[in-house]
Design a protein around this motif. Structure first.
Motif, short mmCIF file in Angstrom:
data_model
loop_
_atom_site.label_atom_id
_atom_site.label_comp_id
_atom_site.label_asym_id
_atom_site.label_seq_id
_atom_site.Cartn_x
_atom_site.Cartn_y
_atom_site.Cartn_z
N GLY A 44 -99.37 -25.47 45.28
CA GLY A 44 -100.31 -24.64 44.64
C GLY A 44 -101.50 -25.45 44.62
N TRP B 33 -98.58 -21.39 43.09
CA TRP B 33 -99.18 -20.37 44.05
C TRP B 33 -98.59 -18.82 43.37
N ALA C 121 -101.75 -21.32 51.20
CA ALA C 121 -102.05 -20.11 50.38
C ALA C 121 -101.47 -18.59 51.14
#
Length: 178
Positions: free
Chosen positions: A75, A89, A161
């Motif tokens: 993340g 994330w 991402a």
């Protein structure tokens, strides 16, 4: 990938510090500050000398602040916008590199903006509406404050991402302001 703040000009910080120290030294050796032939005294000169020293110390503080964002497979590690923790994330619905025009000098840049997932509390209010879809968002950092380029940040976000990296709002590289 860790995003780093741009370092300040340490030569200028040193010159400010030396100038302030010189003015303080002169205030202690009998000189005084005069404005329009009105003597203000050595205390005013002392205060006038403290200003560049405080400015130089502020610049050193800015240089020593932690890196604002780290992007990796788990993340985002955030130390910016009132968030000081790892944000997985799963807690992020979308990530934008949103174009922005700085109001002070009309330069164009991009800002790293996240949209928290529904029901996730990141510890700060998501009261900015992004330009892409109007969802409540949090502005993390402007890319012109960072050493890394737009392409490097985009590549890292695309790698880690995945589908959370939202489509760009406008053309990828900001051009010169008009």
């Amino acid at each position: 990938m860790t995003l780093h703040y741009r370092p300040p000009n340490f030569i200028m910080l040193g010159l400010y510090f030396l100038a302030g120290a010189f003015v303080i030294y002169t205030s202690q050796t009998g000189y005084e500050l005069t404005v329009l032939f009105i003597p203000l005294g050595s205390t005013a000169l002392l205060i006038f000398g403290l200003l560049p020293i405080l400015g130089a110390l502020w610049g050193v503080r800015q240089a020593l602040r932690p890196d604002p964002v780290t992007i990796d497979q788990t993340g985002l590690v955030l130390r910016v916008a009132g968030i000081n923790r790892v944000v997985p994330w799963a807690a992020i619905a979308a990530v934008f590199l949103e174009p922005h025009v700085n109001p002070g000098n009309d330069t164009r840049t991009h800002r790293l903006v996240i949209v928290p997932a529904p029901g996730v509390d990141l510890g700060t209010a998501a009261n900015y509406q992004n330009k892409a879809d109007g969802r409540p968002s949090i502005i993390l950092v402007a890319l012109d404050d960072l050493r890394e380029s737009y392409a490097e940040v985009t590549q890292a976000l695309a790698t880690y991402a995945g589908p959370r990296l939202a489509a760009q709002v406008s053309n990828p590289e900001p051009g010169p302001s008009v």
